[in-house]
Design a protein around this motif. Structure first.
Motif, PDB file in Angstrom:
ATOM      1  N   SER A  92       0.806  -1.216   0.000  1.00  0.00           N
ATOM      2  CA  SER A  92       0.000   0.000   0.000  1.00  0.00           C
ATOM      3  C   SER A  92       0.848   1.280   0.000  1.00  0.00           C
ATOM      4  O   SER A  92       0.613   2.168  -0.825  1.00  0.00           O
ATOM      5  N   THR A  96       0.915   3.843  -3.313  1.00  0.00           N
ATOM      6  CA  THR A  96       0.539   5.252  -3.143  1.00  0.00           C
ATOM      7  C   THR A  96       1.686   6.167  -3.549  1.00  0.00           C
ATOM      8  O   THR A  96       1.492   7.174  -4.230  1.00  0.00           O
ATOM      9  N   THR A 123      -3.150  10.112   2.852  1.00  0.00           N
ATOM     10  CA  THR A 123      -3.693   9.136   1.903  1.00  0.00           C
ATOM     11  C   THR A 123      -3.506   7.719   2.425  1.00  0.00           C
ATOM     12  O   THR A 123      -4.409   6.883   2.320  1.00  0.00           O
ATOM     13  N   TYR A 124      -2.347   7.441   2.995  1.00  0.00           N
ATOM     14  CA  TYR A 124      -2.090   6.108   3.544  1.00  0.00           C
ATOM     15  C   TYR A 124      -3.074   5.794   4.680  1.00  0.00           C
ATOM     16  O   TYR A 124      -3.642   4.706   4.745  1.00  0.00           O
ATOM     17  N   LEU A 162      -7.924   9.125  -5.169  1.00  0.00           N
ATOM     18  CA  LEU A 162      -6.528   9.560  -5.341  1.00  0.00           C
ATOM     19  C   LEU A 162      -6.426  10.760  -6.279  1.00  0.00           C
ATOM     20  O   LEU A 162      -5.671  11.701  -6.009  1.00  0.00           O
TER      21      LEU A 162
END
Length: 196
Positions: A92, A96, A123-124, A162
């Protein structure tokens, strides 16, 4: 039609999975753009997102999911949890990072790490609210030859998020949901900012 797609996925698993993943990821960008500004679609940006998805994300996920299955075979809860922990702690963050830097590189930005520095951590964290559940379903229910395609379907929604985060947001789900829930307010805010 569906039966034919599944047969093709069995006969040509790599090309079917990677192509579907890339197309769905690019489709996520188109959805974001349509919601953000329906009067103008930036096909160049969609092409950049598609290139990153086809060249890295689809291929990486195809081989990554097979490596996880080889190392932790089966669908027992213990094996699935091992796969989830590895997926969220290694794949992940990598995926990203490649998205933010890859699209910035293709756009010719001088500092390709600018978006990554500003938005990666948020975002993570947001991904940790989405991907463990989707991957749990993937590892428990999907046969190996369809796992990348299932991830592509899940990535359609994720790609929309995203692309929003990269162009309009800060990588948090709260800002994305506020943006979706208040389109008129969003347009008024944009016009006010442009006038200043």
């Amino acid at each position: 039609m569906r039966k034919s797609l599944f047969q093709k996925a069995k006969v040509f698993p790599w090309i079917t999975n990677v192509t579907l993943y890339g197309c769905l990821f690019a489709g996520g960008d188109l959805v974001h753009q349509y919601l953000a500004h329906p009067d103008h679609i930036d096909w160049r940006h969609t092409r950049h997102v598609g290139i990153v998805a086809l060249s890295f994300h689809g291929n990486f996920n195809y081989f990554w999911l097979r490596a996880l299955e080889r190392r932790f075979p089966g669908r027992s809860l213990g094996m699935v949890l091992r796969k989830l922990v590895l997926d969220q702690s290694f794949a992940s963050p990598l995926a990203t990072s490649v998205f933010y830097t890859g699209v910035s590189f293709l756009e010719g930005k001088e500092d390709i790490f600018e978006d990554w520095r500003a938005k990666f951590f948020n975002t993570y964290k947001t991904g940790l609210m989405y991907w463990p559940f989707m991957q749990f379903l993937n590892f428990m229910l999907m046969p190996l030859y369809l796992r990348t395609a299932f991830m592509g379907c899940s990535a359609f929604l994720w790609a929309t998020f995203l692309c929003f985060s990269r162009q309009n947001g800060d990588g948090t789900a709260a800002v994305a949901l506020a943006w979706i829930m208040a389109p008129k307010k969003r347009l008024l805010t944009r016009k006010t900012n442009e006038e200043k």
